[in-house]
Design a protein around this motif. Sequence first.
Motif, PDB file in Angstrom:
ATOM      1  N   GLY A  19       0.811  -1.208   0.000  1.00  0.00           N
ATOM      2  CA  GLY A  19       0.000   0.000   0.000  1.00  0.00           C
ATOM      3  C   GLY A  19       0.845   1.258   0.000  1.00  0.00           C
ATOM      4  N   MET A  20       1.869   1.242   0.851  1.00  0.00           N
ATOM      5  CA  MET A  20       2.773   2.386   0.952  1.00  0.00           C
ATOM      6  C   MET A  20       3.486   2.611  -0.370  1.00  0.00           C
ATOM      7  N   ARG A  21       3.922   1.498  -0.989  1.00  0.00           N
ATOM      8  CA  ARG A  21       4.625   1.576  -2.253  1.00  0.00           C
ATOM      9  C   ARG A  21       3.755   2.253  -3.309  1.00  0.00           C
ATOM     10  N   GLN A  22       2.470   1.798  -3.379  1.00  0.00           N
ATOM     11  CA  GLN A  22       1.573   2.382  -4.380  1.00  0.00           C
ATOM     12  C   GLN A  22       1.311   3.857  -4.112  1.00  0.00           C
ATOM     13  N   LEU A  23       1.250   4.193  -2.819  1.00  0.00           N
ATOM     14  CA  LEU A  23       1.021   5.595  -2.448  1.00  0.00           C
ATOM     15  C   LEU A  23       2.208   6.451  -2.908  1.00  0.00           C
ATOM     16  N   LEU A  24       3.425   5.963  -2.685  1.00  0.00           N
ATOM     17  CA  LEU A  24       4.629   6.719  -3.070  1.00  0.00           C
ATOM     18  C   LEU A  24       4.708   6.862  -4.589  1.00  0.00           C
ATOM     19  N   ILE A  25       4.429   5.757  -5.297  1.00  0.00           N
ATOM     20  CA  ILE A  25       4.466   5.818  -6.765  1.00  0.00           C
ATOM     21  C   ILE A  25       3.424   6.821  -7.260  1.00  0.00           C
ATOM     22  N   ALA A  26       2.215   6.742  -6.693  1.00  0.00           N
ATOM     23  CA  ALA A  26       1.154   7.654  -7.115  1.00  0.00           C
ATOM     24  C   ALA A  26       1.549   9.097  -6.844  1.00  0.00           C
ATOM     25  N   GLY A  27       2.149   9.350  -5.689  1.00  0.00           N
ATOM     26  CA  GLY A  27       2.577  10.710  -5.348  1.00  0.00           C
ATOM     27  C   GLY A  27       3.591  11.234  -6.334  1.00  0.00           C
ATOM     28  N   ALA A  28       4.602  10.401  -6.640  1.00  0.00           N
ATOM     29  CA  ALA A  28       5.665  10.827  -7.550  1.00  0.00           C
ATOM     30  C   ALA A  28       5.102  11.091  -8.943  1.00  0.00           C
ATOM     31  N   LEU A  29       4.230  10.185  -9.408  1.00  0.00           N
ATOM     32  CA  LEU A  29       3.696  10.345 -10.760  1.00  0.00           C
ATOM     33  C   LEU A  29       2.751  11.539 -10.861  1.00  0.00           C
ATOM     34  N   LEU A  30       1.990  11.793  -9.790  1.00  0.00           N
ATOM     35  CA  LEU A  30       1.103  12.959  -9.792  1.00  0.00           C
ATOM     36  C   LEU A  30       1.940  14.242  -9.903  1.00  0.00           C
ATOM     37  N   PHE A  31       3.037  14.277  -9.159  1.00  0.00           N
ATOM     38  CA  PHE A  31       3.931  15.442  -9.207  1.00  0.00           C
ATOM     39  C   PHE A  31       4.473  15.635 -10.623  1.00  0.00           C
ATOM     40  N   LEU A  32       4.936  14.535 -11.233  1.00  0.00           N
ATOM     41  CA  LEU A  32       5.485  14.627 -12.591  1.00  0.00           C
ATOM     42  C   LEU A  32       4.402  15.015 -13.594  1.00  0.00           C
ATOM     43  N   LEU A  33       3.193  14.515 -13.359  1.00  0.00           N
ATOM     44  CA  LEU A  33       2.084  14.847 -14.258  1.00  0.00           C
ATOM     45  C   LEU A  33       1.782  16.346 -14.221  1.00  0.00           C
ATOM     46  N   LEU A  34       1.701  16.888 -13.003  1.00  0.00           N
ATOM     47  CA  LEU A  34       1.332  18.300 -12.841  1.00  0.00           C
ATOM     48  C   LEU A  34       2.416  19.252 -13.326  1.00  0.00           C
ATOM     49  N   PHE A  35       3.680  18.868 -13.141  1.00  0.00           N
ATOM     50  CA  PHE A  35       4.742  19.826 -13.418  1.00  0.00           C
ATOM     51  C   PHE A  35       5.533  19.540 -14.683  1.00  0.00           C
ATOM     52  N   LEU A  36       5.440  18.324 -15.224  1.00  0.00           N
ATOM     53  CA  LEU A  36       6.173  18.037 -16.458  1.00  0.00           C
ATOM     54  C   LEU A  36       5.258  17.693 -17.624  1.00  0.00           C
ATOM     55  N   LEU A  37       4.404  16.686 -17.407  1.00  0.00           N
ATOM     56  CA  LEU A  37       3.618  16.172 -18.539  1.00  0.00           C
ATOM     57  C   LEU A  37       2.546  17.138 -19.010  1.00  0.00           C
ATOM     58  N   LEU A  38       1.740  17.657 -18.066  1.00  0.00           N
ATOM     59  CA  LEU A  38       0.651  18.549 -18.465  1.00  0.00           C
ATOM     60  C   LEU A  38       1.151  19.803 -19.173  1.00  0.00           C
ATOM     61  N   PRO A  39       2.215  20.461 -18.672  1.00  0.00           N
ATOM     62  CA  PRO A  39       2.714  21.617 -19.421  1.00  0.00           C
ATOM     63  C   PRO A  39       3.081  21.255 -20.854  1.00  0.00           C
ATOM     64  N   LEU A  40       3.730  20.101 -21.015  1.00  0.00           N
ATOM     65  CA  LEU A  40       4.149  19.683 -22.353  1.00  0.00           C
ATOM     66  C   LEU A  40       2.942  19.445 -23.260  1.00  0.00           C
ATOM     67  N   ILE A  41       1.956  18.724 -22.716  1.00  0.00           N
ATOM     68  CA  ILE A  41       0.757  18.439 -23.519  1.00  0.00           C
ATOM     69  C   ILE A  41       0.035  19.735 -23.868  1.00  0.00           C
ATOM     70  N   SER A  42      -0.031  20.654 -22.910  1.00  0.00           N
ATOM     71  CA  SER A  42      -0.784  21.896 -23.144  1.00  0.00           C
ATOM     72  C   SER A  42      -0.167  22.716 -24.277  1.00  0.00           C
ATOM     73  N   VAL A  43       1.155  22.617 -24.472  1.00  0.00           N
ATOM     74  CA  VAL A  43       1.786  23.351 -25.580  1.00  0.00           C
ATOM     75  C   VAL A  43       1.154  22.937 -26.903  1.00  0.00           C
ATOM     76  N   PHE A  44       1.053  21.613 -27.119  1.00  0.00           N
ATOM     77  CA  PHE A  44       0.516  21.120 -28.390  1.00  0.00           C
ATOM     78  C   PHE A  44      -0.985  21.376 -28.478  1.00  0.00           C
ATOM     79  N   PHE A  45      -1.672  21.258 -27.343  1.00  0.00           N
ATOM     80  CA  PHE A  45      -3.110  21.492 -27.321  1.00  0.00           C
ATOM     81  C   PHE A  45      -3.419  22.942 -27.698  1.00  0.00           C
ATOM     82  N   GLU A  46      -2.746  23.885 -27.053  1.00  0.00           N
ATOM     83  CA  GLU A  46      -2.987  25.313 -27.325  1.00  0.00           C
ATOM     84  C   GLU A  46      -2.589  25.665 -28.764  1.00  0.00           C
ATOM     85  N   ALA A  47      -1.533  25.002 -29.263  1.00  0.00           N
ATOM     86  CA  ALA A  47      -1.060  25.304 -30.613  1.00  0.00           C
ATOM     87  C   ALA A  47      -2.094  24.919 -31.662  1.00  0.00           C
TER      88      ALA A  47
END
Lengths: 288, 288
Positions: free
Chosen positions: B19-47
Motif C-alpha cells: 500500500g505504501m509503495r503504491q502511495l509513493l508511486i502515485a505521489g511521484a507520478l502525480l507530481f510529474l504529471l502536474l509539473f512536467l507532462l501537463l505543461p508539455l501536452i498543453s503546448v501542443f493542445f494550445e497550438a
Amino acid sequence: MTFTSRSALPGFHLALGYTLVYLSLIVLIPLAGVFFKATELGLAEIWAILRSERVLSALTLSFGTALIAAALNAVFGTLVAWVFVRYDFPGKRLFDAMIDLPFALPTAVAGIALTALYAGNGWVGQWLEPLGIKIAFTQVGIIIALLFIGLPFVVRTVEPVLRDMEKELEEAAALLGASRWQTIRLVLLPSLLPSLLTGFALAFARGVGEYGSVIFIAGNLPYVSEIAPLLIVIRLEEFDYTGATVVAAAMLVIAFVMLFVINGLQAWSNRHKVRNQSLALPVQGAKQ
Amino acid sequence: MSTTLSVKANHSAVTESAGMRQLLIAGALLFLLLFLLLPLISVFFEALRNGIGTYAEALTEPDALAAVKLTLIAAGISVPLNLVFGVAAAWAVAKFEFRGKTLLITLIDLPFSVSPVVAGLIYILMFGASGWAAGLIADTNIQIIFALPGIVLATIFVTFPFVARELIPLMQEQGTDDEQAALSLGANGWQTFWHVTLPNVRWGLLYGVLLCNARAMGEFGAVSVVSGHIRGETNTMPLHVEILYNEYNFAAAFAMASVLASLALLTLGLKSLLETRHGEALSQSHKH
C-alpha cells in the motif's frame, strides 16, 4: 598555473593555450567587466542602489522563491528518485526520460505552458480558483516555474547515490532490530544527505538567476512579483546601465558563493560515497 | 543463509508495504504529471486549438521563418565553436597533469552559475553604445549588440560548458594507454587524435553536442537582452514566441512553441537512445 606536462602525449600547450584564450575572451574578461563597471561607482553609490526598496525586494523575491522551490524539489525530487530506483511500474522508462525535459525545453516555452495551465481558466487553475487559490501572476507562480526548472537537478544527483547504496546496510539495520522508519532515518537519510544538499544547491543556484520561465507566470509587479533578473532587463531598457550593473554584480557575487558551496558539497558527497562502500564491505563478507 | 531467511521473515523492515509503495508511486507520478507532462501536452493542445490551418499559417509567415532561420544560424555557429573548445579543454585537462586544474574545471562550469540575463548584460557593457570595449569595433562597420554577433556571443556563453563537461570525465576514465600505444607504433599527434581519441569519445561527444544544441536553440534570457527584438531581423524562435504571446496572439505563440517542444522531445529521445545503446561509451554519470 604551472605548465608542466607529465604525459608523453603531444599537444598540451596548444590545447591548454586555446582553452585559456577562449575561456578568457568569452567568459572571464566579459564577466570582469561587470565588476570593472561597478568600481567606477563609489561604495556609497553602490550601497544606495542596492538598498533601494525596489532592488531589495527584487533580490529578496528571487532569493526567497528559489529557496522555497529548491526545498520543495529536494522533497519531491527525492521521492521521484526513490520511486524510480526502488520500484517497478508501467511507463517507468518514459517517465524517466521525461525527467530531463526541463533541461531540453526552452524556458520561454515552459513559461507560457505553465501560465496556460495554472491561470484561472487553465486546466489546473480552474480547479484551484474556486478554492481561492491563485497561482499564475502571483509569487506562487514563480515557485511553480522554479519547481519545473529545478526538478532534474535534484533527481539526477540523488538517483545515482540511491542506486549505488548497498541494500546490505538496510538489511543489517533490519537484522539489528531497526524498524523501517528507523532504517530510513538513521541509515538511508544520512548517506543521502550530501547528494541531497548538492541537488538542493544546484536547483537553488539555477532558480535565483532564472528568467525565461518565470516572467510569463509571475505578473511582474514591482515590489511584489518582480524578480531580480527582470529588474536588470528593465534598467537596461531605461538605459540605466549603472543600475543594471549593480544588480548584476550582486547576483554574480551570490552565484560565486553558490558555486563555492556546491563544489564543497560535491567533494563531501564523493568522500561520503567512498566511506559508504568501505562500510558495506564487511557486511558483504559476512554473507558469503 | 540465515541472513536471507530472517530478512524474508522481516520483509517489511527492508521495503515498504504494498500500500505504501503504491502511495509513493502515485505521489511521484502525480507530481510529474502536474509539473512536467501537463505543461508539455498543453503546448501542443494550445497550438492546435484554432485548427491546423491557423497552425500552419503561424509557422509559415515571413517573421516566423526569419526567426527559424536566425535560430539555425546562431546555433550553427555557436555549437561548433563550443565543440572545438570542449575537445581542446578535455584534451588538456584529461590527458595531462598540471597545477590549477581544479580551478580551470570550475571556471569552465562558471557560465552555468550565471543568470542568463547577466550573460547578456556583460556583452552590452562591452560592446554597447558606451561599452568599455566599443572602441575595438568603432572604426569598423561591425555591429555586435542588437545584431547577429551579439546573439552568437550570448549563445556561446550560455552553452559554453556542455561539450567540455561531457568529455572531461569520459576522457579521464579512458586514460592515455590507447594514445601511448598509437604513438609508440609511430603515429603522430594528429593521427593519434583523429584515429584513436576521437573514435573513443564519439558517443560522449554526440551527447554533449545534443544538449549544447538544445540549449543553443532554446536560449531566451541571454539572447533577449542582446537581440533588440527587431522583428524579422534579430528575433530567434524563443523571442518570437514571447512577442506573439505578449501580443495576445496565443495560437501563433504556441505554434512556434510546439516546434521548440518537438525539438526538446527529439533531443530527449536521442539522449535516451544514446544512454541505452552506447551507455558504456558515455561517462560514468550517464550509465544506467
